[in-house]
Scaffold this motif. Structure first.
Motif, PDB file in Angstrom:
ATOM      1  N   HIS A  77       0.806  -1.176   0.075  1.00 34.76           N
ATOM      2  CA  HIS A  77      -0.081   0.034   0.050  1.00 34.76           C
ATOM      3  C   HIS A  77       0.949   1.339   0.016  1.00 34.76           C
ATOM      4  O   HIS A  77       0.822   2.264  -0.815  1.00 34.76           O
ATOM      5  CB  HIS A  77      -0.967  -0.055   1.305  1.00 34.76           C
ATOM      6  CG  HIS A  77      -1.627   1.353   1.457  1.00 34.76           C
ATOM      7  ND1 HIS A  77      -2.508   1.883   0.724  1.00 34.76           N
ATOM      8  CD2 HIS A  77      -1.364   2.199   2.698  1.00 34.76           C
ATOM      9  CE1 HIS A  77      -2.798   2.981   1.369  1.00 34.76           C
ATOM     10  NE2 HIS A  77      -2.011   3.160   2.367  1.00 34.76           N
ATOM     11  N   ALA A  78       1.975   1.250   0.857  1.00 38.08           N
ATOM     12  CA  ALA A  78       2.745   2.471   0.979  1.00 38.08           C
ATOM     13  C   ALA A  78       3.567   2.558  -0.370  1.00 38.08           C
ATOM     14  O   ALA A  78       3.757   3.610  -0.934  1.00 38.08           O
ATOM     15  CB  ALA A  78       3.696   2.392   2.149  1.00 38.08           C
ATOM     16  N   PHE A  79       4.074   1.587  -0.842  1.00 40.31           N
ATOM     17  CA  PHE A  79       4.924   1.419  -2.229  1.00 40.31           C
ATOM     18  C   PHE A  79       3.943   2.193  -3.272  1.00 40.31           C
ATOM     19  O   PHE A  79       4.559   3.012  -4.039  1.00 40.31           O
ATOM     20  CB  PHE A  79       5.077   0.142  -2.497  1.00 40.31           C
ATOM     21  CG  PHE A  79       5.715  -0.153  -4.128  1.00 40.31           C
ATOM     22  CD1 PHE A  79       7.019   0.486  -4.430  1.00 40.31           C
ATOM     23  CD2 PHE A  79       4.946  -0.657  -4.956  1.00 40.31           C
ATOM     24  CE1 PHE A  79       7.295   0.393  -5.541  1.00 40.31           C
ATOM     25  CE2 PHE A  79       5.491  -0.781  -6.420  1.00 40.31           C
ATOM     26  CZ  PHE A  79       6.589  -0.224  -6.670  1.00 40.31           C
ATOM     27  N   LEU A  80       2.709   1.854  -3.560  1.00 41.59           N
ATOM     28  CA  LEU A  80       1.552   2.110  -4.526  1.00 41.59           C
ATOM     29  C   LEU A  80       1.276   3.712  -4.320  1.00 41.59           C
ATOM     30  O   LEU A  80       1.315   4.431  -5.298  1.00 41.59           O
ATOM     31  CB  LEU A  80       0.347   1.300  -4.811  1.00 41.59           C
ATOM     32  CG  LEU A  80      -0.421   1.685  -5.687  1.00 41.59           C
ATOM     33  CD1 LEU A  80       0.076   1.480  -7.026  1.00 41.59           C
ATOM     34  CD2 LEU A  80      -1.521   0.781  -5.713  1.00 41.59           C
ATOM     35  N   HIS A  81       1.017   3.997  -3.290  1.00 42.74           N
ATOM     36  CA  HIS A  81       0.788   5.178  -2.729  1.00 42.74           C
ATOM     37  C   HIS A  81       1.923   6.276  -3.183  1.00 42.74           C
ATOM     38  O   HIS A  81       1.636   7.727  -3.634  1.00 42.74           O
ATOM     39  CB  HIS A  81       0.317   5.716  -1.339  1.00 42.74           C
ATOM     40  CG  HIS A  81      -0.061   7.034  -0.901  1.00 42.74           C
ATOM     41  ND1 HIS A  81      -1.137   7.738  -1.475  1.00 42.74           N
ATOM     42  CD2 HIS A  81       0.617   7.874  -0.082  1.00 42.74           C
ATOM     43  CE1 HIS A  81      -1.156   8.847  -1.082  1.00 42.74           C
ATOM     44  NE2 HIS A  81      -0.211   8.897  -0.145  1.00 42.74           N
ATOM     45  N   HIS A  82       2.965   5.987  -3.119  1.00 41.85           N
ATOM     46  CA  HIS A  82       4.028   6.825  -3.303  1.00 41.85           C
ATOM     47  C   HIS A  82       4.392   6.696  -4.583  1.00 41.85           C
ATOM     48  O   HIS A  82       4.900   7.709  -5.308  1.00 41.85           O
ATOM     49  CB  HIS A  82       5.423   6.197  -2.554  1.00 41.85           C
ATOM     50  CG  HIS A  82       6.762   6.826  -2.870  1.00 41.85           C
ATOM     51  ND1 HIS A  82       6.865   8.082  -2.514  1.00 41.85           N
ATOM     52  CD2 HIS A  82       7.981   6.453  -3.670  1.00 41.85           C
ATOM     53  CE1 HIS A  82       8.271   8.428  -2.854  1.00 41.85           C
ATOM     54  NE2 HIS A  82       8.645   7.692  -3.437  1.00 41.85           N
ATOM     55  N   LEU A  83       4.348   5.528  -5.389  1.00 42.40           N
ATOM     56  CA  LEU A  83       4.771   5.256  -7.146  1.00 42.40           C
ATOM     57  C   LEU A  83       3.753   6.128  -7.872  1.00 42.40           C
ATOM     58  O   LEU A  83       4.078   6.883  -8.672  1.00 42.40           O
ATOM     59  CB  LEU A  83       4.952   3.971  -7.242  1.00 42.40           C
ATOM     60  CG  LEU A  83       5.652   3.926  -8.452  1.00 42.40           C
ATOM     61  CD1 LEU A  83       6.980   4.297  -8.774  1.00 42.40           C
ATOM     62  CD2 LEU A  83       5.621   2.319  -8.795  1.00 42.40           C
ATOM     63  N   GLN A  84       2.487   5.778  -7.586  1.00 39.51           N
ATOM     64  CA  GLN A  84       1.303   6.024  -8.470  1.00 39.51           C
ATOM     65  C   GLN A  84       0.121   6.991  -7.263  1.00 39.51           C
ATOM     66  O   GLN A  84      -0.901   5.875  -7.158  1.00 39.51           O
ATOM     67  CB  GLN A  84       0.829   5.065  -9.252  1.00 39.51           C
ATOM     68  CG  GLN A  84       1.782   4.468 -10.186  1.00 39.51           C
ATOM     69  CD  GLN A  84       1.882   5.593 -11.516  1.00 39.51           C
ATOM     70  OE1 GLN A  84       1.036   6.384 -11.544  1.00 39.51           O
ATOM     71  NE2 GLN A  84       2.818   5.649 -12.174  1.00 39.51           N
ATOM     72  N   PRO A  85       0.065   7.879  -7.133  1.00 40.70           N
ATOM     73  CA  PRO A  85      -0.819   8.568  -5.940  1.00 40.70           C
ATOM     74  C   PRO A  85      -2.275   8.326  -6.734  1.00 40.70           C
ATOM     75  O   PRO A  85      -3.196   8.508  -5.953  1.00 40.70           O
ATOM     76  CB  PRO A  85      -0.328  10.059  -5.645  1.00 40.70           C
ATOM     77  CG  PRO A  85       1.034  10.039  -6.079  1.00 40.70           C
ATOM     78  CD  PRO A  85       1.458   9.089  -7.347  1.00 40.70           C
ATOM     79  N   ASP A  86      -2.312   8.359  -7.956  1.00 36.94           N
ATOM     80  CA  ASP A  86      -3.637   8.412  -8.613  1.00 36.94           C
ATOM     81  C   ASP A  86      -4.234   7.035  -8.937  1.00 36.94           C
ATOM     82  O   ASP A  86      -5.194   6.908  -9.859  1.00 36.94           O
ATOM     83  CB  ASP A  86      -3.765   9.514  -9.679  1.00 36.94           C
ATOM     84  CG  ASP A  86      -2.945   9.021 -10.706  1.00 36.94           C
ATOM     85  OD1 ASP A  86      -1.758   8.422 -10.689  1.00 36.94           O
ATOM     86  OD2 ASP A  86      -3.063   9.604 -12.132  1.00 36.94           O
ATOM     87  N   LEU A  87      -3.334   6.054  -8.491  1.00 38.07           N
ATOM     88  CA  LEU A  87      -3.850   4.655  -9.051  1.00 38.07           C
ATOM     89  C   LEU A  87      -3.910   3.813  -7.918  1.00 38.07           C
ATOM     90  O   LEU A  87      -3.044   3.863  -6.860  1.00 38.07           O
ATOM     91  CB  LEU A  87      -2.640   4.275  -9.935  1.00 38.07           C
ATOM     92  CG  LEU A  87      -2.990   3.074 -10.884  1.00 38.07           C
ATOM     93  CD1 LEU A  87      -4.058   3.308 -11.725  1.00 38.07           C
ATOM     94  CD2 LEU A  87      -1.797   2.420 -11.731  1.00 38.07           C
ATOM     95  N   TYR A  88      -5.062   2.974  -8.054  1.00 34.30           N
ATOM     96  CA  TYR A  88      -5.250   2.168  -6.740  1.00 34.30           C
ATOM     97  C   TYR A  88      -5.319   0.547  -7.327  1.00 34.30           C
ATOM     98  O   TYR A  88      -5.466   0.110  -8.354  1.00 34.30           O
ATOM     99  CB  TYR A  88      -6.548   2.521  -6.086  1.00 34.30           C
ATOM    100  CG  TYR A  88      -6.715   3.858  -5.899  1.00 34.30           C
ATOM    101  CD1 TYR A  88      -5.772   4.695  -4.759  1.00 34.30           C
ATOM    102  CD2 TYR A  88      -7.526   4.909  -6.689  1.00 34.30           C
ATOM    103  CE1 TYR A  88      -6.018   5.911  -4.731  1.00 34.30           C
ATOM    104  CE2 TYR A  88      -7.456   6.197  -6.659  1.00 34.30           C
ATOM    105  CZ  TYR A  88      -7.064   6.739  -5.550  1.00 34.30           C
ATOM    106  OH  TYR A  88      -6.914   8.116  -5.270  1.00 34.30           O
TER     107      TYR A  88
END
Length: 593
Positions: A436-447
């Motif tokens: 979760h932390a990795f995705l929020h840091h890498l692509q803030p607009d992608l879930y």
């Protein structure tokens, strides 16, 4: 000819009057004109006799005037004073028809009447002159009647002119009204035709853009155009022709349209269509008119559509509409081809990143990935299975929001990151928290959503965690199915801090765990819960022997009823993990991956 009378007595006046009357009659004067002349002469003679003295009456007759057969008769009465001629006191004249006349005045037969004077001359002459008074009054009445007749005739003429003018105005008004009606009818017809064409163009555009399959779009064109706007439709798509290495003969007009990007009309007569170039008839079929319209794209034409007219020829408005429809069809085909290209790339990348399932003693794995068949919904779903350093097997199913190449690339990054985090150990909840932390840091607009299940050979239970993902479904050895619906974490990548919790469930030998994505169970008209119940029912219906010895076949049998009513507008992932049944010696049965 000229004749003269000396007037001094009543007898002289009477004789002169009779002579003038006969002369007028002999020269063809009409009765009315002759009466008027004699009456006027009688009145003048009476005045001359009353004045007294000597008077001279002169009668002059002339031959035909400028008008053939016409003459002139002139009477003048002059006073004579002391033997000298005085000035003229009265003069009158009339036009005659010439000698012989028209018979209205008695003709020349009057010249045979003897000019006799009665015995009592004075009395007769006086009576003759007095009778003219009655004639004068009669002529006055006649003149008045003639004026009235002339007035009424003029009035009737004016009325007739007015009626004629009214008829002319009515005719003009009727003609103008008919012209207005015709113009209104033509305008209504043209408006109806324009409305029909616009409606057709809108409906056809909706049908062309509703599909992202270029072959389906090409199939729409004949169905849309035949028979109202074309008798036949032939589509020449350059890319398909290149792939087939075709050598099909094409009309020269189609080749010209492909080369110039402009519509061409080929026939033995000029088409006169707006924006369309005329060419001679095609050598392939000289008697058949052809309208060849390029299918444009952003840069070069994609192909040419060749039409034959439904009747003798197309109208200018129909030609404009057909060119516009071809333009929209070209744009739709271009979009479809680009979509298909991107979808193929995404699907290829997706399948390349889906690893082979590892062989693990005591566990049997079967996975299915089915790309979406409608829309650009490929590239977000994935499954994976790998071992951790402590010997545990980690299985994961995930779904990245968004679709296409970007989602496929993001999925590969999440997969790689998850494998990297798993090398350091960690439970499913801990792995999802780091992801979760990795995705929020890498692509803030992608879930993304994901579920991870961890199987350790020394543990009789499975540890699992979920982040915004549909819950796992567990089938026990006895066929009882339950949904592991413990509270999951939120979606990966959302802008909040979260610690995703682990959950455990006993998994005795012979159990089967199903991990899946929402494309398998979700339907727009009913939500996700009925789909999960259907999955549980399909898993429960499987025989234990089938799960033990044919897990691959079981995966297909589970998918079949679930996808029968699906439009497949999203990817589908299914991962089955089956724990082998116990052998006679108490150990787990050996199964193959």
């Amino acid at each position: 000819m000229t004749r003269t009378w000396q007037i001094t007595t009543v007898d002289d006046a009477a004789r002169a009057r009779i002579a003038v009357a006969r002369a007028a009659a002999a020269h063809g004067a009409s009765t009315v004109e002759r009466t008027r002349l004699v009456t006027a002469l009688s009145a003048q003679l009476r005045q001359c006799l009353l004045k007294g003295g000597g008077w001279r009456l002169t009668l002059r007759t002339s031959g035909p005037t400028r008008e053939p057969g016409r003459g002139r008769l002139t009477v003048s009465l002059d006073a004579e004073t002391n033997g000298a001629e005085g000035g003229p006191s009265w003069r009158a004249g009339l036009d005659t028809a010439g000698p012989g006349g028209d018979g209205t005045g008695g003709g020349t037969g009057d010249r045979n009447v003897p000019a006799r004077v009665p015995h009592t001359r004075a009395a007769l002459a006086d009576a003759l002159l007095g009778a003219d008074e009655d004639t004068s009054r009669l002529l006055g009445k006649l003149t008045e009647q003639e004026r009235l007749v002339a007035f009424h005739r003029e009035e009737l003429h004016q009325t007739n002119q007015g009626v004629l003018a009214l008829h002319a105005e009515l005719d003009t008004a009727g003609r103008v009204q008919r012209e207005l009606f015709d113009a209104e009818r033509r305008a209504r017809t043209e408006a109806e035709s324009a409305r029909r064409r616009l409606t057709f163009l809108a409906d056809a555009s909706a049908a062309l853009t509703a599909s992202l399959n270029h072959e389906e779009i090409l199939g729409h064109l004949p169905r849309l155009l035949v028979p109202d706007y074309a008798r036949s439709v032939d589509v020449w798509l350059f890319a398909a022709d290149d792939r087939a290495r075709g050598r099909t003969a094409r009309p020269a007009a189609a080749v010209a349209a492909a080369r110039t990007g402009r519509p061409h009309y080929a026939a033995d007569h000029p088409g006169g269509l707006p924006g369309v170039d005329d060419l001679p008839p095609s050598a392939l079929d000289p008697r058949q008119p052809l309208l060849c319209i390029p299918l444009p794209s952003r840069h070069t034409p994609l192909g040419v559509v060749t039409l034959t007219p439904p009747r003798e020829r197309w109208s200018a408005d129909d030609a404009v509409m057909l060119v516009e429809l071809a333009r929209r069809a070209g744009v739709a085909i271009d979009h479809a081809q680009r979509f298909e290209h991107n979808r193929d790339i995404a699907e290829t990348l997706q399948r390349a990143l889906l690893t082979e399932l590892p062989a693990t003693p005591g566990l049997n794995l079967a996975a299915r990935y089915l790309p979406a068949t409608h829309g650009l919904n490929i590239g977000g779903d994935w499954y994976d299975a790998f071992r951790q350093p402590d010997g545990a097997l980690v299985t994961v199913v995930g779904d990245v929001t968004g679709h296409g190449l970007r989602a496929a690339v993001m999925m590969s990054q999440l997969r790689t990151a998850l494998r990297a985090y798993a090398v350091d150990g960690g439970t499913p909840g801990r792995l999802l928290t780091r992801l979760h932390a990795f995705l929020h840091h890498l692509q803030p607009d992608l879930y993304a959503t994901a579920v991870i299940a961890r199987f350790h050979p020394d543990e009789p239970e499975v540890t699992w965690a979920a982040a915004g993902h549909p819950p796992p479904v567990l089938r026990g050895p006895d066929g009882e199915v339950r949904v592991l619906d413990a509270r999951p974490g939120a979606m990966l990548g959302i802008p909040l801090h979260q610690e995703i919790r682990d959950h455990t469930a006993l998994i005795p030998p012979g159990s089967t765990l199903a991990l899946y994505t929402d494309g398998l169970v979700e339907r727009r008209r009913e939500g996700i819960d009925p789909g999960i119940r259907r999955l549980a029912g399909a898993l429960s219906a499987e025989r234990a022997a089938g799960l033990d010895h044919d897990l691959e076949g079981a995966a297909d049998r589970i998918l079949d009823p679930l996808l029968r009513d699906s439009r497949r507008d999203d990817d589908v992932c299914l991962l089955l993990v089956h724990l082998g049944a116990t052998d006679a010696d108490g150990g787990p049965g050996r199964t193959s991956a």
